[in-house]
Design a protein around this motif. Sequence first.
Motif, PDB file in Angstrom:
ATOM      1  N   ILE A   1      -2.075  -1.936  -3.941  1.00  0.00           N
ATOM      2  CA  ILE A   1      -1.728  -1.505  -5.301  1.00  0.00           C
ATOM      3  C   ILE A   1      -1.395  -2.707  -6.181  1.00  0.00           C
TER       4      ILE A   1
ATOM      5  N   SER B   1      -5.369   1.344  -9.514  1.00  0.00           N
ATOM      6  CA  SER B   1      -5.791   0.459  -8.417  1.00  0.00           C
ATOM      7  C   SER B   1      -6.907   1.077  -7.599  1.00  0.00           C
TER       8      SER B   1
ATOM      9  N   ARG C   1       0.848  -1.179   0.000  1.00  0.00           N
ATOM     10  CA  ARG C   1       0.000   0.000   0.000  1.00  0.00           C
ATOM     11  C   ARG C   1       0.890   1.238   0.000  1.00  0.00           C
TER      12      ARG C   1
ATOM     13  N   VAL D   1      -1.001   3.209  -9.207  1.00  0.00           N
ATOM     14  CA  VAL D   1      -1.704   3.627  -8.000  1.00  0.00           C
ATOM     15  C   VAL D   1      -3.080   4.170  -8.367  1.00  0.00           C
TER      16      VAL D   1
END
Length: 642
Positions: A242, A152, A61, A149
């Motif tokens: 992610i 996601s 993350r 990022v």
Amino acid sequence: MKNWIGPGLGIALLALSGAAQAELKNPNTLVYLWTSDIRTLDPAYMADTPNTYVSINTYMRLLNYKGSEISEFVPALSTEVPSLENGLIKPGENGSISYTFPIRKGVHTHRVGVKGADGAITWKLYDELTDQEKAAIVPGYGELTAEDVKYSLMRAILQGDSWMANAVTEMITAGKYPNIEAWAMDLAGVKTFAEVDAAGLAKVHDALSQKIKVDGDRVTIVLDAPFPATLGIMALPFATSIIDQEWARDQGDWDGAAGTWKAFHKPELGEDKLFEVENGSGPFMVEAWDRSEKKITMKRFNGYWQGPAQLERVVLRSVPEWTTRLLQLEAGDADVVTTPVEFLDEVAAKPGIKVTEGLPQVFGRSIFYIWPVTAVDNPAIGSGKLDGKGIPPDFFSDIDVRKGFNYAQDYQLLLDDVLLGKTVQLRGPTVRGIMGYRPDSPVYSFDPEKAAEHFKKAWGGQVWENGFELTAYMSEGNTAYHSALSVLQQNLARINPKFRLKIQQLQAATFADKVYGGADPSAPMAIMGWGPDYSDPGGPLGAATYYLSSTGLVGGMVGEGYRQLMRDKFDPLLKQAWTTVDPTEREKIYAKLQDMSHEYATTQFLWEEYGFIVTRDWVDGYVHNMIEYGAWDFYPISKKEK
């Protein structure tokens, strides 16, 4: 939000024998036996604690929690933790605020795309690549970027299947929309999501895209208003994990376009393209998942950006029988096991076995009053009338009924004899360590005289005169839950022989249908536990909001009557707290809300959940974080001979 189903209480009648001193086996493999199971490998689909054992360890993350701290963070995929001091949190115009995350370079996923001599791209394990193959990695195919990022977060929000994905939606919209469907309906100007046309879908996609901006290797999230729990949500091991967008697309998942995302909205579990595949960048990767055996094996990822983990493998296996788990622990074939609380002291006395107790949890266990319930074909309310053979659908709308039930419970008996003195009485929605908790806030105690006093006033005297009969539901197999309901059942009958409480144990899926499976609940009373998803008690997923908001998780399942009480008495204060910047003033408001939950007898708050782990004494490195519900991060774990 989490409905915790994991290590804890169970049914067992085994007379424990002495454990033989076992030798350390498989020093590079940790075997964890539990009673839980994994539902999916897709972090955007995850919504309960057992699944996070996979996501914490296989995905990264932007941020991680700092050890056991629940309000402090450390960099992960982001190289810095945003703050006002470092300029990565910036107030904007009209009350907006932005969070910028600089993305770490050179972070590879477990599988990367390698171009062959024929020009075709093949996904290969990074750990097994030759130097020549590493040189042939296609840019973006397995090296995480700012674009990954954004993809996601957008994928999780647009998929919108789990509570946690919807929590990210609430964060992105600063609490304006609870899910992507509400956002889309508002922008399209329609009343149902089915009415949202292609133009409406494009609008919400584009609006979301504008809130997550990419500038080189930096991702900036722009909120229209402050949302204090933003960093906490970004560190949770669910929908903020992610993934690599090129890999996801190659699996047949969403291509990132506005015109296609509805096809990937709320997929059935088996239809989710990432349901049984994983390609994270965390310290472990999924080596095998045997769903028939309820066993998952994770293998060390040597290419992890912080360096390889000490363990080579971790095996999670569901073993329902306590006797089997115990014997494997004693033999050294298992390193960690889920243990029924009633055997903790005996297990702790065995050579080579270590019991670690006193691990704080962020949630409690409670009996919920639900009103109104459906009156059609509902055996839980009997005749549906106050004639001694049932209750009306809105039985618990009368505060004297709720107070009568609260005074009829013997909390101290449960704490001493059932919970073995290992925890304390729950004082409301928030527990020790959460803002608004006060050790002297009011609680109910067992008082038959006060209970009778309130029951005599309830429903104009009809409750006392005619009596009642109702059924309380619980998930099967939880001995503490059954004890709490049984004690209440017996006390009610002693207070007035006309008071009849029935107890019915249900399988988890059936229990869910009865309590929170639809707009019209059928259970007038249920026992369970819910906890927040970040440390602040406010906002959409805070402890106070969960219980005391008309739009909170509890409000969403315990009936319109309960929700109306929340609207009238609690919502204004929750809104005031969430928009108050001064933490001292916010703490006062949350403390007042805690007191009000007692004043209005919203719930029968029973006990704070407590944590413990049972391991072989060669297991070292466990870090407990209560906001992650004790899910294991296996990266720091090792096995060392004592």
